[in-house]
Every structure is written in structure tokens, then in C-alpha cells.
Design a protein around this motif. Sequence first.
Motif, mmCIF file in Angstrom:
data_model
loop_
_atom_site.group_PDB
_atom_site.id
_atom_site.type_symbol
_atom_site.label_atom_id
_atom_site.label_comp_id
_atom_site.label_asym_id
_atom_site.label_seq_id
_atom_site.Cartn_x
_atom_site.Cartn_y
_atom_site.Cartn_z
ATOM 1 N N UNK A 82 0.791 -1.221 0.000
ATOM 2 C CA UNK A 82 0.000 0.000 0.000
ATOM 3 C C UNK A 82 0.825 1.273 0.000
ATOM 4 N N UNK A 83 2.122 1.155 -0.116
ATOM 5 C CA UNK A 83 3.014 2.323 -0.145
ATOM 6 C C UNK A 83 3.849 2.277 -1.411
ATOM 7 N N UNK A 84 4.417 3.421 -1.782
ATOM 8 C CA UNK A 84 5.272 3.494 -2.957
ATOM 9 C C UNK A 84 6.669 3.913 -2.529
ATOM 10 N N UNK A 85 7.680 3.311 -3.158
ATOM 11 C CA UNK A 85 9.072 3.570 -2.817
ATOM 12 C C UNK A 85 9.864 3.843 -4.089
ATOM 13 N N UNK A 86 10.823 4.764 -4.002
ATOM 14 C CA UNK A 86 11.750 5.029 -5.102
ATOM 15 C C UNK A 86 12.969 4.150 -4.863
ATOM 16 N N UNK A 87 13.291 3.282 -5.827
ATOM 17 C CA UNK A 87 14.372 2.319 -5.630
ATOM 18 C C UNK A 87 15.350 2.351 -6.795
ATOM 19 N N UNK A 88 16.591 1.993 -6.479
ATOM 20 C CA UNK A 88 17.637 1.813 -7.469
ATOM 21 C C UNK A 88 18.263 0.447 -7.252
ATOM 22 N N UNK A 89 18.986 -0.032 -8.220
ATOM 23 C CA UNK A 89 19.608 -1.350 -8.113
ATOM 24 C C UNK A 89 20.658 -1.341 -7.005
ATOM 25 N N UNK A 90 20.637 -2.367 -6.150
ATOM 26 C CA UNK A 90 21.582 -2.475 -5.044
ATOM 27 C C UNK A 90 21.100 -1.835 -3.750
ATOM 28 N N UNK A 91 19.991 -1.144 -3.776
ATOM 29 C CA UNK A 91 19.459 -0.450 -2.599
ATOM 30 C C UNK A 91 18.738 -1.432 -1.675
ATOM 31 N N UNK A 92 18.857 -1.211 -0.356
ATOM 32 C CA UNK A 92 18.119 -2.000 0.625
ATOM 33 C C UNK A 92 17.067 -1.120 1.263
ATOM 34 N N UNK A 93 15.875 -1.679 1.516
ATOM 35 C CA UNK A 93 14.825 -0.910 2.168
ATOM 36 C C UNK A 93 13.908 -1.823 2.954
ATOM 37 N N UNK A 94 13.180 -1.226 3.906
ATOM 38 C CA UNK A 94 12.218 -1.955 4.721
ATOM 39 C C UNK A 94 10.830 -1.772 4.126
ATOM 40 N N UNK A 95 10.139 -2.895 3.889
ATOM 41 C CA UNK A 95 8.764 -2.867 3.383
ATOM 42 C C UNK A 95 7.901 -3.697 4.322
ATOM 43 N N UNK A 96 6.588 -3.580 4.182
ATOM 44 C CA UNK A 96 5.680 -4.415 4.965
ATOM 45 C C UNK A 96 6.069 -5.878 4.771
#
Length: 130
Positions: free
Chosen positions: A9-23
Motif C-alpha cells: 500500500x506504499x510506494x518507494x523510489x528504488x535503485x539497483x543495489x538499494x536496501x529498504x524496509x517494506x511491509x
Amino acid sequence: MYAVIRSGGKQYRVEEGQQLEVERVGAGDLTLTPVLVVDGAKVLATPAELSAVSVKAKVVGDAKGPKITGFKYKNKSNQRKRWGHRQHYSLIEITGISAGPKKARAAKKSSAPADATTAKPVEPAEKGDG
């Protein structure tokens, strides 16, 4: 090149190699839904353009958000309620953004038909008395 993906239900801007927390998502490799892809000056945003695009990710681990505490109290009735919540997240790493296969340009159509036998004659419209 970067992409905007939708997850939980959320949108994230991502690039290759990036780490992020999602539901919280399942373990293993993921294919995420892109909403927008920007590759230099080229922007892909319509569903037809995004049908060939895929964003691949893998789950690296789990994480927890901050503890949220709450307290409800009603005066003179001895009603007290304490509660807490701590959201669980999955830590993912973006492994690749593929823009799909390049489309070959279609040949220009000429004004004359390729085969005279397949061309249909144009009939004039009938005029009524009306």
C-alpha cells in the motif's frame, strides 16, 4: 536508472543495489510492481509501457519498527486499558530493474497498397430523400 514500486500500500523510489524496509513479505526472490521507471531522459509510466518492465528483489532479513504504546482511561469507572504495537518489516535488496526487450521500429506504411488485388474499392455514400 530508477523505479517507483508499490508494496504494502506504499510506494518507494528504488535503485539497483538499494536496501529498504517494506511491509512483511514472504521469503525468497520477489518481483515487485513498478509504477514508474526513469532511464535517463526516457520515462515509462503507462500500463502498456510498464508491461515489459520488472523489478527483482530478494529478502535479506526481518526488522521491527518502533514500539508504540497507548493508554485508555475513563474517569470514576476504574476502566484502564494499556496496549502496544510494534510493526514487523522485511528488509529487501533490489537486485535488478529490467526495462524489457527493445521494440523494433515498425516499417513505414506507404500510401499505395502493397497488392492491388487486396485493395477494396471505395463506394460513394448513398443519398436519401430525407
